[in-house]
Design an enzyme around this catalytic site. Structure first.
Site, PDB file in Angstrom:
ATOM      1  CG  ASP A   1      -1.873   1.132   1.281  1.00 60.99           C
ATOM      2  OD1 ASP A   1      -2.174   1.696   0.216  1.00 60.99           O
ATOM      3  OD2 ASP A   1      -2.340   1.472   2.383  1.00 60.99           O
TER       4      ASP A   1
ATOM      5  CG  ASP B   1      -1.184   3.044   6.212  1.00 66.07           C
ATOM      6  OD1 ASP B   1      -1.341   3.812   5.259  1.00 66.07           O
ATOM      7  OD2 ASP B   1      -1.433   3.353   7.396  1.00 66.07           O
TER       8      ASP B   1
ATOM      9  CD  GLU C   1      -4.747   1.303  -2.417  1.00 63.37           C
ATOM     10  OE1 GLU C   1      -4.805   0.503  -1.480  1.00 63.37           O
ATOM     11  OE2 GLU C   1      -5.049   2.492  -2.311  1.00 63.37           O
TER      12      GLU C   1
END
Lengths: 199, 199
Positions: free
Chosen positions: A13, A147, A74
């Protein structure tokens, strides 16, 4: 579990302030295990080059240590806060290039794909994602901060959803009978069928 | 010209489709020489990881070959076309991390800073920038495409403007008497004073 029977995925992420990293092994029967999870943080007080170097060094270390077969990152959208999005994109560029340099395939997944894969809803909130990741990986405590949980969710979503077009294929989708499923697997399969209905 | 008497700057105009690279040596008397210029291009048909790998490999090669003392990178703004800006930011992240990995300082400059430094106007068009770069570097032909000229303009602007806060100091600003100036230097000094008046 032999190497060929499971898929090791590093989920990332990306972000400058907090970059979530999570590694999972996912077996053909969809059972997933936590291998490693963490967050690399840098301060907004640091110059950009120093911040990106911290992320570059961390991703290299994780690729060395865990040797993932695929890196799931992501997909960055420009709809994010304008001042944040550039840093997220720069961090993601560093991560993707690090994987590419080692010949490790990279798959990009949107936040809603990941949420749908893990919770059954593409609009699930962060708490729901963290709860499901904790359940799927049979963890005693939730990965923090969000996260870290997001990185694990990305890795799980990649292994579970199969690969994006042009990416390496994910773990084979063997049919699992309900009686042989763990609670987490059942939740997972339900989430999957819910996600499918929504499409 | 000894190493200490000049500053070698690698300018990078980041982008996925075309990444401009330009190296200049700038002496204390502001005289600038072209060392190397080029463009690394990737196709939108290639996957993102392959594109970023091409850029990562190229920047590493340029840093090895030319050993710049500083890398000047265009500061990315989100005002750009939304579909382009993410790729530009990802490419810039790769470039900045590559320099940081070698301990080479990175300076970021906005497009308008670069235009003002080289042409005297922060709103100059690409042709004007190319013309001035050609003049300043005493080139027989203009660097093409515009991304290559932009990279050289970035490098020149960095050496000429002095460093950004927190960055290494640039070439010392010695006073040059008008009679000792070349045509390009005179144009340059004029551009500098124009740019100063605008602030």
């Amino acid at each position: 579990m032999t190497a060929s029977a499971s898929l090791r995925v590093l989920g990332v992420d990306p972000g400058l302030t907090r970059c979530g990293l999570g590694v999972v092994d996912v077996a053909k029967d969809r059972r997933a295990s936590l291998v490693g999870v963490g967050v690399v943080g840098t301060s907004a007080d640091q110059p950009l080059d120093a911040r990106l170097l911290v992320i570059a060094t961390a991703i290299d270390e994780w690729l060395d240590r865990y040797e993932p077969e695929v890196v799931a990152v992501e997909r960055v959208f420009s709809q994010l806060n304008v001042s944040t999005v550039m840093g997220v994109a720069q961090a993601s560029g560093v991560v993707i290039a690090a994987a590419a340099r080692r010949g490790i395939p990279v798959a990009l997944h949107t936040p809603s794909e990941v949420k749908a894969a893990v919770t059954g809803s593409g609009r699930a909130d962060k708490d729901a994602v963290t709860r499901m990741v904790t359940k799927i990986l049979r963890l005693d405590a939730s990965p923090r901060p969000a996260d870290a949980a997001d990185a694990l969710a990305l890795a799980l979503a990649h292994a579970w959803r199969g690969a994006a077009p042009g990416s390496p294929s994910a773990v084979g989708r063997t049919t699992t009978s309900a009686s042989a499923m763990t609670e987490a697997q059942r939740v997972w399969v339900e989430a999957e069928s819910k996600a499918r209905r929504k499409r």
